[in-house]
Scaffold this motif. Sequence first.
Motif: not given
Length: 189
Positions: A37-39, A44-45, A49-51, A88-99
Amino acid sequence: MLGSNAVAQPAIDVGVGPNSAFSNAARAAGLIGAGATFDPYASDENFLLGAYIFEDVGVTAYKGASPLLNNKTYLEAAAGILAAEAYHAGLVRTVLYAKGVATPALRTGADAISNARDSLDGSTDLDQGISPTGAGNTAASNIVPLDANGIAYSRTTQQVLNIVYLTAAASATSGGFFPAGLNGSIRST
């Protein structure tokens, strides 16, 4: 605004479980194994990924649909939604990359989601992950996926439906995040 052109909200699967759309999408990307299962609500991570599964698709869907809109009022509303999706996409990408700098598996997971979307949307290789692009480019991230002219790419309605239905099968009318299909005139892959 849509008046008589509005359609009823379709059933949407954003739940959690081994057969949920999120789990099936994560499985297609190789993030989890069979029966797991992927929850997206567990951390946050996972939420990022879901977003990430949706936000890039929204941007490319609205851009791809823009030539289909003749009414300036609808076009303006769609442009506003496209802008919000792009933020939204830019923010999600930015945070995913930073993390992902501290946790490379997170960045790898995002890139795997991008590859899974690419495997569903047809023979083109449009989707771009968040990892650096180009030979030897290890210091930069890919926050805004663009074509060679610096323009965000588009997806056709078929490509979008393949992704949200989680199938590359022709003539699909339901599945994935829309288990009973979409409502309105564009429903089939």
